[in-house]
Motif scaffolding. Sequence first.
Motif, mmCIF file in Angstrom:
data_model
loop_
_atom_site.group_PDB
_atom_site.id
_atom_site.type_symbol
_atom_site.label_atom_id
_atom_site.label_comp_id
_atom_site.label_asym_id
_atom_site.label_seq_id
_atom_site.Cartn_x
_atom_site.Cartn_y
_atom_site.Cartn_z
ATOM 1 N N LEU A 122 8.218 12.637 -0.086
ATOM 2 C CA LEU A 122 7.593 11.606 -0.902
ATOM 3 C C LEU A 122 8.466 10.353 -0.883
ATOM 4 O O LEU A 122 9.672 10.439 -0.637
ATOM 5 N N GLY A 123 7.853 9.205 -1.115
ATOM 6 C CA GLY A 123 8.624 7.972 -1.188
ATOM 7 C C GLY A 123 9.346 7.873 -2.522
ATOM 8 O O GLY A 123 8.982 8.537 -3.490
ATOM 9 N N LEU A 124 10.376 7.047 -2.567
ATOM 10 C CA LEU A 124 11.096 6.801 -3.814
ATOM 11 C C LEU A 124 10.577 5.507 -4.435
ATOM 12 O O LEU A 124 10.221 4.574 -3.705
ATOM 13 N N PRO A 125 10.557 5.427 -5.770
ATOM 14 C CA PRO A 125 10.146 4.172 -6.409
ATOM 15 C C PRO A 125 10.907 2.965 -5.851
ATOM 16 O O PRO A 125 10.323 1.904 -5.642
ATOM 17 N N LEU A 126 12.199 3.156 -5.567
ATOM 18 C CA LEU A 126 13.025 2.061 -5.030
ATOM 19 C C LEU A 126 12.488 1.550 -3.694
ATOM 20 O O LEU A 126 12.551 0.355 -3.404
ATOM 21 N N GLU A 127 11.948 2.464 -2.876
ATOM 22 C CA GLU A 127 11.453 2.059 -1.553
ATOM 23 C C GLU A 127 10.210 1.175 -1.672
ATOM 24 O O GLU A 127 10.039 0.218 -0.909
ATOM 25 N N ALA A 128 9.358 1.483 -2.648
ATOM 26 C CA ALA A 128 8.196 0.630 -2.902
ATOM 27 C C ALA A 128 8.652 -0.681 -3.544
ATOM 28 O O ALA A 128 8.145 -1.765 -3.223
ATOM 29 N N ALA A 129 9.652 -0.587 -4.434
ATOM 30 C CA ALA A 129 10.162 -1.772 -5.134
ATOM 31 C C ALA A 129 10.771 -2.783 -4.164
ATOM 32 O O ALA A 129 10.618 -3.993 -4.338
ATOM 33 N N ARG A 130 11.454 -2.297 -3.134
ATOM 34 C CA ARG A 130 12.061 -3.217 -2.155
ATOM 35 C C ARG A 130 10.994 -4.050 -1.449
ATOM 36 O O ARG A 130 11.198 -5.228 -1.170
ATOM 37 N N ALA A 131 9.847 -3.421 -1.167
ATOM 38 C CA ALA A 131 8.753 -4.151 -0.514
ATOM 39 C C ALA A 131 8.166 -5.201 -1.464
ATOM 40 O O ALA A 131 7.871 -6.328 -1.053
ATOM 41 N N LEU A 132 8.023 -4.841 -2.739
ATOM 42 C CA LEU A 132 7.531 -5.809 -3.730
ATOM 43 C C LEU A 132 8.519 -6.963 -3.887
ATOM 44 O O LEU A 132 8.130 -8.131 -3.978
ATOM 45 N N PHE A 133 9.811 -6.625 -3.913
ATOM 46 C CA PHE A 133 10.863 -7.651 -4.031
ATOM 47 C C PHE A 133 10.779 -8.631 -2.858
ATOM 48 O O PHE A 133 10.825 -9.848 -3.038
ATOM 49 N N PHE A 134 10.643 -8.091 -1.651
ATOM 50 C CA PHE A 134 10.526 -8.919 -0.450
ATOM 51 C C PHE A 134 9.344 -9.879 -0.571
ATOM 52 O O PHE A 134 9.476 -11.094 -0.328
ATOM 53 N N LEU A 135 8.189 -9.368 -1.007
ATOM 54 C CA LEU A 135 6.968 -10.173 -1.052
ATOM 55 C C LEU A 135 6.975 -11.227 -2.148
ATOM 56 O O LEU A 135 6.330 -12.269 -2.019
ATOM 57 N N LEU A 159 0.861 -1.175 0.000
ATOM 58 C CA LEU A 159 0.000 0.000 0.000
ATOM 59 C C LEU A 159 0.903 1.231 0.000
ATOM 60 O O LEU A 159 1.557 1.526 0.998
ATOM 61 N N ILE A 160 0.963 1.912 -1.147
ATOM 62 C CA ILE A 160 1.845 3.072 -1.222
ATOM 63 C C ILE A 160 1.085 4.359 -0.913
ATOM 64 O O ILE A 160 -0.124 4.463 -1.138
ATOM 65 N N GLY A 161 1.800 5.311 -0.365
ATOM 66 C CA GLY A 161 1.246 6.649 -0.154
ATOM 67 C C GLY A 161 1.631 7.479 -1.357
ATOM 68 O O GLY A 161 1.346 7.113 -2.495
ATOM 69 N N LEU A 162 2.320 8.588 -1.131
ATOM 70 C CA LEU A 162 2.760 9.439 -2.235
ATOM 71 C C LEU A 162 4.187 9.056 -2.611
ATOM 72 O O LEU A 162 5.119 9.235 -1.824
ATOM 73 N N VAL A 163 4.344 8.509 -3.801
ATOM 74 C CA VAL A 163 5.663 8.087 -4.285
ATOM 75 C C VAL A 163 6.007 8.899 -5.530
ATOM 76 O O VAL A 163 5.137 9.144 -6.376
ATOM 77 N N GLU A 164 7.265 9.342 -5.623
ATOM 78 C CA GLU A 164 7.708 10.113 -6.787
ATOM 79 C C GLU A 164 7.385 9.343 -8.068
ATOM 80 O O GLU A 164 7.704 8.164 -8.176
ATOM 81 N N SER A 165 6.744 10.025 -9.013
ATOM 82 C CA SER A 165 6.315 9.354 -10.236
ATOM 83 C C SER A 165 6.188 10.365 -11.360
ATOM 84 O O SER A 165 6.287 11.577 -11.143
ATOM 85 N N GLY A 166 5.943 9.857 -12.558
ATOM 86 C CA GLY A 166 5.694 10.721 -13.706
ATOM 87 C C GLY A 166 4.521 11.651 -13.437
ATOM 88 O O GLY A 166 4.536 12.825 -13.809
ATOM 89 N N GLN A 167 3.502 11.128 -12.740
ATOM 90 C CA GLN A 167 2.327 11.935 -12.394
ATOM 91 C C GLN A 167 2.712 13.153 -11.573
ATOM 92 O O GLN A 167 2.306 14.272 -11.879
ATOM 93 N N TRP A 168 3.507 12.922 -10.516
ATOM 94 C CA TRP A 168 3.934 14.047 -9.667
ATOM 95 C C TRP A 168 4.895 14.969 -10.403
ATOM 96 O O TRP A 168 4.875 16.183 -10.212
ATOM 97 N N ARG A 169 5.761 14.397 -11.253
ATOM 98 C CA ARG A 169 6.676 15.225 -12.060
ATOM 99 C C ARG A 169 5.892 16.173 -12.965
ATOM 100 O O ARG A 169 6.255 17.349 -13.112
ATOM 101 N N ILE A 182 2.006 -4.685 2.881
ATOM 102 C CA ILE A 182 3.039 -3.866 3.520
ATOM 103 C C ILE A 182 2.732 -2.396 3.240
ATOM 104 O O ILE A 182 2.508 -2.011 2.094
ATOM 105 N N ASP A 183 2.709 -1.586 4.299
ATOM 106 C CA ASP A 183 2.455 -0.163 4.173
ATOM 107 C C ASP A 183 3.770 0.555 3.815
ATOM 108 O O ASP A 183 4.768 0.433 4.515
ATOM 109 N N VAL A 184 3.765 1.252 2.671
ATOM 110 C CA VAL A 184 4.936 2.029 2.250
ATOM 111 C C VAL A 184 4.455 3.456 2.025
ATOM 112 O O VAL A 184 4.412 3.945 0.893
ATOM 113 N N SER A 185 4.064 4.127 3.123
ATOM 114 C CA SER A 185 3.416 5.437 2.966
ATOM 115 C C SER A 185 4.067 6.546 3.791
ATOM 116 O O SER A 185 3.518 7.632 3.914
ATOM 117 N N GLY A 186 5.230 6.260 4.387
ATOM 118 C CA GLY A 186 5.902 7.289 5.172
ATOM 119 C C GLY A 186 5.153 7.699 6.423
ATOM 120 O O GLY A 186 5.334 8.788 6.957
#
Length: 265
Positions: free
Chosen positions: A229-242, A188-198, A255-259
């Motif tokens: 904001l979260g980094l894509p890598l921080e969300a990716a690490r949680a996906l990798f773990f799972l 579950l991601i909160g605000l993560v840096e993305s093309g949308q935010w860019r 897993i909550d990845v929302s800061g």
Amino acid sequence: MGMYDLSGKVAVVTGGTSGIGLATVELLLEAGAAVAICGRDPDRLASAETDLRRRFPRAKLFAQRCDVLDAAQVQAFADASREALGEAGMLVCNAGQGRVSTFADTSDEAWQEELGLKFFSIIYPIRAFLPQLESQPDAAIACANSLLASQPEPHMVATSAARAGVKSLVRSMATEFAPKGIRVNGILIGLVESGQWRRRFEAREERDLDWTQWTAQLAVKKQIPLARLGLPLEAARALFFLVSPLSAYTTGSHIDVSGGLSRHV
């Protein structure tokens, strides 16, 4: 490397051409997995593939254009991926973005589109890859989802409802697939840096602020305790773990990845 060594294993990442998906692909390749990626945009797919091959010259990588909302295209991608790399034992479902709308201004078409996107971008890939996953030991599925699934926002009513449905779907599949030896989890991601935010940053009114300042201000406005904001890598690490054997005794969970944005205990 120990449990991080995924050599000999095959992973699939939908929406693997940018952001969280691409960061997840990088982690999987670093761990030695063979990886199949797909994306809708042929140019973005080609540039991601070129960049990954340059950075991971010895990696087994397969890329194919595919719209995850087209069942036939997804099945073709699954068949081609198996042909190129072998049977997949890890599947990361990561497609779709948020839709800003309230109940009052969400049309019937917008509801259909949003619910269809969130559900079928997961249903079609899982259906297509399930026979491969069933054949592998330690098989796992990880779905990128949003904190909106458990903490809806009134200005994102359709997306919040769809995200909640997907969270429930993950839980249901985890129970149904457990006898097949397949784990299913999500993040579950909160605000993560993305093309949308860019893009929102490029259109900003406060022209004197740079990206770091603008996102820090956004984090304060959104009341994110970690104040960024979260980094894509921080969300990716949680996906990798799972999706890896690191989480061998975890299924049906998120897993909550929302800061710290989640207000729930």
